[in-house]
Design a protein around this motif. Structure first.
Motif, PDB file in Angstrom:
ATOM      1  N   PRO A  56       0.827  -1.218   0.000  1.00 14.78           N
ATOM      2  CA  PRO A  56       0.000   0.000   0.000  1.00 14.78           C
ATOM      3  C   PRO A  56       0.856   1.260   0.000  1.00 14.78           C
ATOM      4  O   PRO A  56       2.010   1.249   0.440  1.00 14.78           O
ATOM      5  CB  PRO A  56      -0.791  -0.117   1.310  1.00 14.78           C
ATOM      6  N   GLY A  57       0.285   2.347  -0.525  1.00 14.46           N
ATOM      7  CA  GLY A  57       0.971   3.631  -0.451  1.00 14.46           C
ATOM      8  C   GLY A  57       1.036   4.416  -1.744  1.00 14.46           C
ATOM      9  O   GLY A  57       1.210   5.630  -1.726  1.00 14.46           O
ATOM     10  N   SER A  58       0.880   3.750  -2.900  1.00 10.02           N
ATOM     11  CA  SER A  58       0.937   4.493  -4.162  1.00 10.02           C
ATOM     12  C   SER A  58      -0.398   5.171  -4.436  1.00 10.02           C
ATOM     13  O   SER A  58      -1.460   4.544  -4.384  1.00 10.02           O
ATOM     14  CB  SER A  58       1.274   3.562  -5.330  1.00 10.02           C
ATOM     15  N   THR A  59      -0.329   6.468  -4.727  1.00  3.84           N
ATOM     16  CA  THR A  59      -1.538   7.227  -5.069  1.00  3.84           C
ATOM     17  C   THR A  59      -1.483   7.710  -6.526  1.00  3.84           C
ATOM     18  O   THR A  59      -2.225   8.612  -6.914  1.00  3.84           O
ATOM     19  CB  THR A  59      -1.693   8.440  -4.129  1.00  3.84           C
ATOM     20  N   LEU A  60      -0.597   7.106  -7.304  1.00  2.00           N
ATOM     21  CA  LEU A  60      -0.386   7.573  -8.675  1.00  2.00           C
ATOM     22  C   LEU A  60      -1.645   7.463  -9.532  1.00  2.00           C
ATOM     23  O   LEU A  60      -1.982   8.387 -10.279  1.00  2.00           O
ATOM     24  CB  LEU A  60       0.759   6.781  -9.325  1.00  2.00           C
ATOM     25  N   GLY A  61      -2.354   6.339  -9.429  1.00  2.00           N
ATOM     26  CA  GLY A  61      -3.476   6.078 -10.324  1.00  2.00           C
ATOM     27  C   GLY A  61      -4.511   7.183 -10.337  1.00  2.00           C
ATOM     28  O   GLY A  61      -5.025   7.553 -11.400  1.00  2.00           O
ATOM     29  N   GLU A  62      -4.796   7.754  -9.177  1.00  3.13           N
ATOM     30  CA  GLU A  62      -5.846   8.778  -9.103  1.00  3.13           C
ATOM     31  C   GLU A  62      -5.395  10.143  -9.602  1.00  3.13           C
ATOM     32  O   GLU A  62      -6.195  11.074  -9.680  1.00  3.13           O
ATOM     33  CB  GLU A  62      -6.340   8.891  -7.659  1.00  3.13           C
ATOM     34  N   THR A  63      -4.109  10.283  -9.952  1.00  6.21           N
ATOM     35  CA  THR A  63      -3.608  11.571 -10.448  1.00  6.21           C
ATOM     36  C   THR A  63      -3.388  11.574 -11.954  1.00  6.21           C
ATOM     37  O   THR A  63      -3.004  12.604 -12.516  1.00  6.21           O
ATOM     38  CB  THR A  63      -2.271  11.927  -9.776  1.00  6.21           C
ATOM     39  N   LEU A  64      -3.646  10.455 -12.616  1.00  5.82           N
ATOM     40  CA  LEU A  64      -3.286  10.323 -14.029  1.00  5.82           C
ATOM     41  C   LEU A  64      -4.347  10.891 -14.969  1.00  5.82           C
ATOM     42  O   LEU A  64      -5.552  10.806 -14.702  1.00  5.82           O
ATOM     43  CB  LEU A  64      -3.031   8.854 -14.372  1.00  5.82           C
ATOM     44  N   ILE A 119       0.676  12.875 -15.566  1.00  3.69           N
ATOM     45  CA  ILE A 119       0.171  13.291 -14.264  1.00  3.69           C
ATOM     46  C   ILE A 119      -0.491  14.659 -14.446  1.00  3.69           C
ATOM     47  O   ILE A 119       0.084  15.547 -15.090  1.00  3.69           O
ATOM     48  CB  ILE A 119       1.298  13.385 -13.217  1.00  3.69           C
ATOM     49  N   LYS A 120      -1.693  14.818 -13.914  1.00  4.50           N
ATOM     50  CA  LYS A 120      -2.377  16.106 -14.022  1.00  4.50           C
ATOM     51  C   LYS A 120      -1.474  17.206 -13.437  1.00  4.50           C
ATOM     52  O   LYS A 120      -0.976  17.070 -12.313  1.00  4.50           O
ATOM     53  CB  LYS A 120      -3.695  16.062 -13.259  1.00  4.50           C
TER      54      LYS A 120
END
Length: 271
Positions: free
Chosen positions: A147-155, A169-170
């Motif tokens: 756990p810990g990656s937040t990349l997906g929600e910023t793409l 990345i936005k």
């Protein structure tokens, strides 16, 4: 007169003998140098950027390496697919003489893991907040392992003609996701110049890893939101890292925010 002539001839003969000895010695020295053209030569540091970045992301690292007398080359990573990108790296390595230390950041770690054709000249691998997949693993799979990656929600995806997507990345989320410890003005430029990665590249299975036969060093970013630090540590341990350095509080853009730590580890790997 005959005696004088004899003395002159003897002196000329002696002089010629000395000249011949000097020439022979010089040729021997030249041959020795030619036989060991890279003796004592520092390896070339080849830097491979990852997704959402370009070669300029290595600028602070390159400046410091050059001050230490290293030759550094920042490769333009296509970010299209692991095998294709590794082939492009192999082609670039073909034009570099002497030993090489390969340094990969982020997705660039998957690329240096798959280097093949020019692997014999690579003396060390350095992973900087990077993926080091085993055979059959994909970058996206490793990022989700802990756990810990937040990349997906910023793409922000951009459709491509072949049905795949380019991923960015936005810009409004770039700093908090990618480079939280880099000044805002600098991250604004980084967000504007980011290069996209093809989604298929992040899902492509890796081949046989180079780290099984080439010594590796790992730098872990302690506050990374792209690749969880726990995943980075797992990969370092599995690869048998010669030295693992954790930079506490460092974002994924650790080569920009903490270049001194990155260069120190590269220099250790260069021996």
């Amino acid at each position: 007169m005959h005696t004088l002539t004899h003395r002159v001839t003897a002196r000329v003969t002696a002089l010629l003998a000395v000249l011949v000895a000097v020439v022979v010695a010089g040729l021997g020295a030249s041959t020795a140098v030619a036989a060991h053209p890279t003796a004592g030569k520092k390896p070339t540091i080849v830097l491979v950027h990852g997704a959402f970045a370009d070669g300029s992301s290595w600028t602070p690292v390159i400046e410091r390496l050059q001050r230490q007398g290293f030759t550094a080359v920042a490769v333009a990573n296509p970010l299209r697919g692991v095998r294709a990108d590794a082939d492009a790296l192999d082609a670039r390595l073909a034009g570099i003489d002497g030993p090489v230390v390969l340094v990969g950041h982020s997705y660039g770690g998957a690329v240096i893991t798959n280097v093949k054709a020019r692997a014999p000249k690579v003396k060390a691998l350095v992973y900087v907040a990077a993926f080091a997949p085993a055979e059959g693993e994909a970058a996206a799979q490793l990022a989700a392992k802990y756990p810990g990656s937040t990349l997906g929600e910023t793409l922000a995806p951009v459709p491509l003609p072949d049905g795949s997507q380019d991923l960015y990345i936005k810009p409004s989320l770039f700093r908090q996701q990618f480079a939280a410890d880099v000044p805002a003005r600098e991250t604004a430029v980084m967000a504007s110049t980011q290069r996209p990665v093809r989604d298929a590249a992040l899902g492509e299975a890796s081949g046989a890893p180079s780290w099984t036969s080439i010594p590796s060093w790992f730098l872990l970013a302690g506050a990374d939101k792209n690749i969880p630090p726990q995943a980075q540590e797992f990969m370092a341990d599995r690869a048998g890292s010669r030295a693992t350095v954790t930079v506490e509080g460092a974002s994924h853009a650790v080569a920009v925010s903490r270049p001194d730590a990155v260069v120190k580890l590269i220099a250790r790997a260069a021996g």
